[in-house]
Design a protein around this motif. Sequence first.
Motif, PDB file in Angstrom:
ATOM      1  N   ALA A  87       0.841  -1.204   0.000  1.00  0.00           N
ATOM      2  CA  ALA A  87       0.000   0.000   0.000  1.00  0.00           C
ATOM      3  C   ALA A  87       0.874   1.252   0.000  1.00  0.00           C
ATOM      4  O   ALA A  87       0.563   2.238  -0.685  1.00  0.00           O
ATOM      5  CB  ALA A  87      -0.927  -0.012   1.208  1.00  0.00           C
ATOM      6  N   LEU A  88       1.963   1.218   0.735  1.00  0.00           N
ATOM      7  CA  LEU A  88       2.855   2.373   0.788  1.00  0.00           C
ATOM      8  C   LEU A  88       3.473   2.657  -0.580  1.00  0.00           C
ATOM      9  O   LEU A  88       3.568   3.817  -0.990  1.00  0.00           O
ATOM     10  CB  LEU A  88       3.949   2.134   1.827  1.00  0.00           C
ATOM     11  CG  LEU A  88       4.914   3.275   2.067  1.00  0.00           C
ATOM     12  CD1 LEU A  88       4.172   4.508   2.572  1.00  0.00           C
ATOM     13  CD2 LEU A  88       5.967   2.863   3.065  1.00  0.00           C
ATOM     14  N   MET A  89       3.855   1.606  -1.296  1.00  0.00           N
ATOM     15  CA  MET A  89       4.432   1.801  -2.629  1.00  0.00           C
ATOM     16  C   MET A  89       3.404   2.332  -3.615  1.00  0.00           C
ATOM     17  O   MET A  89       3.718   3.159  -4.463  1.00  0.00           O
ATOM     18  CB  MET A  89       5.045   0.501  -3.143  1.00  0.00           C
ATOM     19  CG  MET A  89       6.327   0.112  -2.435  1.00  0.00           C
ATOM     20  SD  MET A  89       7.606   1.380  -2.523  1.00  0.00           S
ATOM     21  CE  MET A  89       7.980   1.350  -4.261  1.00  0.00           C
ATOM     22  N   ARG A  90       2.159   1.858  -3.497  1.00  0.00           N
ATOM     23  CA  ARG A  90       1.107   2.383  -4.380  1.00  0.00           C
ATOM     24  C   ARG A  90       0.894   3.873  -4.128  1.00  0.00           C
ATOM     25  O   ARG A  90       0.740   4.656  -5.072  1.00  0.00           O
ATOM     26  CB  ARG A  90      -0.191   1.608  -4.172  1.00  0.00           C
ATOM     27  CG  ARG A  90      -0.161   0.211  -4.758  1.00  0.00           C
ATOM     28  CD  ARG A  90      -1.556  -0.403  -4.808  1.00  0.00           C
ATOM     29  NE  ARG A  90      -2.231  -0.407  -3.521  1.00  0.00           N
ATOM     30  CZ  ARG A  90      -2.240  -1.423  -2.669  1.00  0.00           C
ATOM     31  NH1 ARG A  90      -1.599  -2.533  -2.975  1.00  0.00           N
ATOM     32  NH2 ARG A  90      -2.888  -1.345  -1.522  1.00  0.00           N
ATOM     33  N   ILE A  91       0.894   4.275  -2.869  1.00  0.00           N
ATOM     34  CA  ILE A  91       0.730   5.691  -2.532  1.00  0.00           C
ATOM     35  C   ILE A  91       1.915   6.496  -3.055  1.00  0.00           C
ATOM     36  O   ILE A  91       1.736   7.590  -3.593  1.00  0.00           O
ATOM     37  CB  ILE A  91       0.567   5.866  -1.007  1.00  0.00           C
ATOM     38  CG1 ILE A  91      -0.768   5.274  -0.559  1.00  0.00           C
ATOM     39  CG2 ILE A  91       0.667   7.325  -0.600  1.00  0.00           C
ATOM     40  CD1 ILE A  91      -0.931   5.167   0.932  1.00  0.00           C
TER      41      ILE A  91
ATOM     42  N   LEU B 149       1.666   9.550  -5.672  1.00  0.00           N
ATOM     43  CA  LEU B 149       2.212  10.862  -5.337  1.00  0.00           C
ATOM     44  C   LEU B 149       3.218  11.311  -6.385  1.00  0.00           C
ATOM     45  O   LEU B 149       3.230  12.482  -6.781  1.00  0.00           O
ATOM     46  CB  LEU B 149       2.864  10.815  -3.955  1.00  0.00           C
ATOM     47  CG  LEU B 149       3.442  12.119  -3.430  1.00  0.00           C
ATOM     48  CD1 LEU B 149       2.357  13.180  -3.309  1.00  0.00           C
ATOM     49  CD2 LEU B 149       4.092  11.891  -2.084  1.00  0.00           C
ATOM     50  N   ARG B 150       4.041  10.388  -6.863  1.00  0.00           N
ATOM     51  CA  ARG B 150       5.013  10.717  -7.903  1.00  0.00           C
ATOM     52  C   ARG B 150       4.308  11.147  -9.183  1.00  0.00           C
ATOM     53  O   ARG B 150       4.721  12.081  -9.864  1.00  0.00           O
ATOM     54  CB  ARG B 150       5.898   9.497  -8.161  1.00  0.00           C
ATOM     55  CG  ARG B 150       6.802   9.583  -9.372  1.00  0.00           C
ATOM     56  CD  ARG B 150       7.934  10.554  -9.150  1.00  0.00           C
ATOM     57  NE  ARG B 150       8.676  10.817 -10.354  1.00  0.00           N
ATOM     58  CZ  ARG B 150       9.819  10.214 -10.668  1.00  0.00           C
ATOM     59  NH1 ARG B 150      10.343   9.339  -9.867  1.00  0.00           N
ATOM     60  NH2 ARG B 150      10.430  10.524 -11.782  1.00  0.00           N
ATOM     61  N   SER B 151       3.208  10.480  -9.505  1.00  0.00           N
ATOM     62  CA  SER B 151       2.434  10.832 -10.695  1.00  0.00           C
ATOM     63  C   SER B 151       1.863  12.238 -10.573  1.00  0.00           C
ATOM     64  O   SER B 151       1.923  13.031 -11.519  1.00  0.00           O
ATOM     65  CB  SER B 151       1.314   9.807 -10.893  1.00  0.00           C
ATOM     66  OG  SER B 151       0.488  10.188 -11.953  1.00  0.00           O
ATOM     67  N   TYR B 152       1.310  12.552  -9.388  1.00  0.00           N
ATOM     68  CA  TYR B 152       0.770  13.903  -9.174  1.00  0.00           C
ATOM     69  C   TYR B 152       1.869  14.956  -9.254  1.00  0.00           C
ATOM     70  O   TYR B 152       1.680  16.025  -9.838  1.00  0.00           O
ATOM     71  CB  TYR B 152       0.077  14.004  -7.814  1.00  0.00           C
ATOM     72  CG  TYR B 152      -1.216  13.230  -7.705  1.00  0.00           C
ATOM     73  CD1 TYR B 152      -2.070  13.074  -8.788  1.00  0.00           C
ATOM     74  CD2 TYR B 152      -1.589  12.645  -6.506  1.00  0.00           C
ATOM     75  CE1 TYR B 152      -3.245  12.362  -8.681  1.00  0.00           C
ATOM     76  CE2 TYR B 152      -2.772  11.929  -6.387  1.00  0.00           C
ATOM     77  CZ  TYR B 152      -3.596  11.799  -7.483  1.00  0.00           C
ATOM     78  OH  TYR B 152      -4.763  11.096  -7.362  1.00  0.00           O
ATOM     79  N   ALA B 153       3.030  14.664  -8.669  1.00  0.00           N
ATOM     80  CA  ALA B 153       4.141  15.616  -8.699  1.00  0.00           C
ATOM     81  C   ALA B 153       4.630  15.839 -10.130  1.00  0.00           C
ATOM     82  O   ALA B 153       4.913  16.978 -10.525  1.00  0.00           O
ATOM     83  CB  ALA B 153       5.282  15.121  -7.822  1.00  0.00           C
ATOM     84  N   ASP B 154       4.714  14.770 -10.919  1.00  0.00           N
ATOM     85  CA  ASP B 154       5.132  14.914 -12.313  1.00  0.00           C
ATOM     86  C   ASP B 154       4.138  15.773 -13.100  1.00  0.00           C
ATOM     87  O   ASP B 154       4.533  16.602 -13.920  1.00  0.00           O
ATOM     88  CB  ASP B 154       5.273  13.550 -12.975  1.00  0.00           C
ATOM     89  CG  ASP B 154       6.514  12.801 -12.512  1.00  0.00           C
ATOM     90  OD1 ASP B 154       7.415  13.440 -11.927  1.00  0.00           O
ATOM     91  OD2 ASP B 154       6.575  11.581 -12.730  1.00  0.00           O
ATOM     92  N   SER B 155       2.849  15.581 -12.842  1.00  0.00           N
ATOM     93  CA  SER B 155       1.832  16.381 -13.527  1.00  0.00           C
ATOM     94  C   SER B 155       1.960  17.848 -13.144  1.00  0.00           C
ATOM     95  O   SER B 155       1.896  18.735 -14.000  1.00  0.00           O
ATOM     96  CB  SER B 155       0.432  15.890 -13.169  1.00  0.00           C
ATOM     97  OG  SER B 155       0.236  14.580 -13.629  1.00  0.00           O
ATOM     98  N   ALA B 156       2.151  18.110 -11.853  1.00  0.00           N
ATOM     99  CA  ALA B 156       2.281  19.494 -11.388  1.00  0.00           C
ATOM    100  C   ALA B 156       3.521  20.148 -11.975  1.00  0.00           C
ATOM    101  O   ALA B 156       3.480  21.316 -12.403  1.00  0.00           O
ATOM    102  CB  ALA B 156       2.326  19.530  -9.863  1.00  0.00           C
ATOM    103  N   LEU B 157       4.624  19.419 -12.024  1.00  0.00           N
ATOM    104  CA  LEU B 157       5.843  19.985 -12.601  1.00  0.00           C
ATOM    105  C   LEU B 157       5.700  20.231 -14.096  1.00  0.00           C
ATOM    106  O   LEU B 157       6.242  21.196 -14.631  1.00  0.00           O
ATOM    107  CB  LEU B 157       7.034  19.066 -12.323  1.00  0.00           C
ATOM    108  CG  LEU B 157       7.507  19.038 -10.875  1.00  0.00           C
ATOM    109  CD1 LEU B 157       8.574  17.967 -10.704  1.00  0.00           C
ATOM    110  CD2 LEU B 157       8.041  20.394 -10.466  1.00  0.00           C
TER     111      LEU B 157
END
Length: 88
Positions: free
Chosen positions: A34-38, A42-50
């Motif tokens: 579950a931690l790795m999925r989160i 989070l990495r996907s959201y950060a990449d989108s924001a960047l």
Amino acid sequence: MTSALRSKTKSTAPGKTRPAKSPAAPAKATEPSALMRIAHELRSYADSALGLAEGATEMTIAAARSMGRGPQQKAAIGRGRASSTNMI
């Protein structure tokens, strides 16, 4: 006195042997925790924001460059753009 010399570990009754322990099987790695999925989410959201921030930065620099009054000012804005792209 013989009881004092015996080891303090558990022993089996005379004549009985313990079954051999099988080696522990490795954990199944079929799905991420579950931690790795989160972390991936989070990495996907950060990449989108960047990605959005990069596009906004490019548009801002282009607008500033078009508003530059002279060639020196436009060149300075261009140098600022070049240094900002090296940060990534």
